[in-house]
Design an enzyme around this catalytic site. Structure first.
Site, mmCIF file in Angstrom:
data_model
loop_
_atom_site.group_PDB
_atom_site.id
_atom_site.type_symbol
_atom_site.label_atom_id
_atom_site.label_comp_id
_atom_site.label_asym_id
_atom_site.label_seq_id
_atom_site.Cartn_x
_atom_site.Cartn_y
_atom_site.Cartn_z
ATOM 1 C CG ASP A 24 -2.104 0.934 1.055
ATOM 2 O OD1 ASP A 24 -2.449 1.283 -0.095
ATOM 3 O OD2 ASP A 24 -2.681 1.334 2.079
ATOM 4 C CG ASN A 72 -7.937 -2.118 -5.169
ATOM 5 O OD1 ASN A 72 -7.018 -2.913 -4.972
ATOM 6 N ND2 ASN A 72 -8.218 -1.161 -4.298
HETATM 7 C C1 IPE Z 1 -5.396 -2.781 -0.214
HETATM 8 O O1 IPE Z 1 -5.103 -1.449 -0.352
HETATM 9 C C2 IPE Z 1 -5.430 -3.449 -1.552
HETATM 10 C C3 IPE Z 1 -4.130 -3.618 -2.195
HETATM 11 C C4 IPE Z 1 -2.971 -3.291 -1.680
HETATM 12 C C5 IPE Z 1 -4.176 -4.245 -3.487
HETATM 13 P P1 IPE Z 1 -6.252 -0.353 -0.489
HETATM 14 O O2 IPE Z 1 -5.563 0.950 -0.634
HETATM 15 O O3 IPE Z 1 -7.208 -0.735 -1.545
HETATM 16 O O4 IPE Z 1 -6.993 -0.469 0.917
HETATM 17 P P2 IPE Z 1 -7.847 0.590 1.725
HETATM 18 O O5 IPE Z 1 -8.862 1.176 0.784
HETATM 19 O O6 IPE Z 1 -6.911 1.625 2.262
HETATM 20 O O7 IPE Z 1 -8.468 -0.203 2.852
HETATM 21 C C1 IPE Z 2 -1.707 0.085 -3.310
HETATM 22 O O1 IPE Z 2 -1.443 1.441 -3.373
HETATM 23 C C2 IPE Z 2 -1.877 -0.544 -4.660
HETATM 24 C C3 IPE Z 2 -3.277 -0.887 -4.970
HETATM 25 C C4 IPE Z 2 -4.283 -0.805 -4.140
HETATM 26 C C5 IPE Z 2 -3.546 -1.358 -6.315
HETATM 27 P P1 IPE Z 2 -2.622 2.493 -3.395
HETATM 28 O O2 IPE Z 2 -2.974 2.781 -4.804
HETATM 29 O O3 IPE Z 2 -3.764 2.073 -2.543
HETATM 30 O O4 IPE Z 2 -1.893 3.748 -2.756
HETATM 31 P P2 IPE Z 2 -2.500 4.807 -1.744
HETATM 32 O O5 IPE Z 2 -3.038 4.061 -0.563
HETATM 33 O O6 IPE Z 2 -3.597 5.521 -2.492
HETATM 34 O O7 IPE Z 2 -1.365 5.678 -1.403
HETATM 35 MG MG MG Z 3 -4.163 2.340 -0.557
#
Ligand code: IPE
Ligand code: IPE
Ligand code: MG
Length: 242
Positions: A24, A72
């Protein structure tokens, strides 16, 4: 095998068999640099390659990453397309290099919702993976949700064993992760303290380590530090320390 410089003496015996990571912070990493979110995902994909290779070299059996959750899809079409494009690139690379690199790739999740092109590439990687045994395995969770995985597993079990008794073992054997040991250690980067629907069944007794580092900045030294933290934990599984 590289030295685990931050690991206390004797901790090598406590090397996890299976580390899982919630990668993340890609979006915030990009925003901090004034870049589009897709640039964060591209940087995150490079970090994944580096960390997976490092985990292989450490002697782990499995490294599992959360690449795209069932939730997502709520993101913009541009961002979803960018992530799917990076996954396609990684699948193509794996088809070419999996045997040479000895990184057996397995995609976990509901692949039925993915494009025909991605599904064909996944079929091609699966065919190569079947020929590769006894090597390090990288599991990439794609259109994966822990709750969705459990529902699909129950449906699979009921259709394959209509008169069978559903036990914990039977359910484990019906999950996407069948045959993969439960993760010993789950790392979440990006400063959030939640599982976000990752490996809900398999994480029952996983040790959890949270890092404020944004995923694209995560390094092998950060893996060493997480393993050192893991080695200090007392895993009691509901029992008592003797
Ligand atoms: C979790 O991250 C999913 C992945 C890393 C693929 P998210 O960014 O989607 O999670 P939330 O929304 O902060 O819970
Ligand atoms: C995790 O990084 C990757 C996926 C969920 C695909 P994020 O895209 O959630 O990154 P932040 O949380 O917005 O920084
Ligand atoms: Mg995220």
């Amino acid at each position: 095998m590289p030295e685990l410089t931050t690991t206390p003496a004797g901790a090598a015996a406590k090397l996890p068999r299976h580390i899982a990571a919630i990668m993340d912070g890609n979006g915030r990493w990009a925003r901090l640099r004034g870049l589009p979110r897709s640039a964060g995902h591209a940087a995150g994909a490079e970090t994944f390659r580096r960390i997976a290779t490092y985990c292989r070299d450490l002697g782990l059996e499995h490294f599992t990453v959360y690449a795209f959750s069932t939730e997502n899809w709520k993101r913009s079409a541009d961002e979803v397309d960018a992530i799917m494009g990076l996954l396609k690139k990684y699948l193509l690379e794996s088809i070419e290099k999996m045997e040479r690199d000895r990184i057996r790739l397995k995609i976990l999740g509901d692949t039925s919702a993915l494009s025909g092109e991605l599904r064909e590439l996944i079929d091609a990687t699966d065919a190569i993976a079947r020929r590769l045994s006894g090597c390090f395995q990288a599991n990439v969770c794609l259109n994966y949700g822990g709750r969705d995985e459990i529902v699909r597993a129950v449906k699979r079990f009921c259709s394959e064993h209509p008169a069978g008794e559903l036990t914990e073992r039977a359910l484990s054997d019906s999950l996407d992760t069948a045959g993969i040991p439960d993760p010993d250690l789950i790392i979440r980067t990006g400063g959030e303290y939640r599982l976000s629907n990752f490996l809900l069944w398999e994480s029952a007794y996983s040790e959890l380590v949270f890092s404020d580092v944004l995923w694209p900045d995560f390094t092998p030294e950060d893996i060493d530090a997480a393993i050192a933290e893991f080695a200090r934990r007392d895993r009691r599984y509901g029992g008592v320390t003797s």
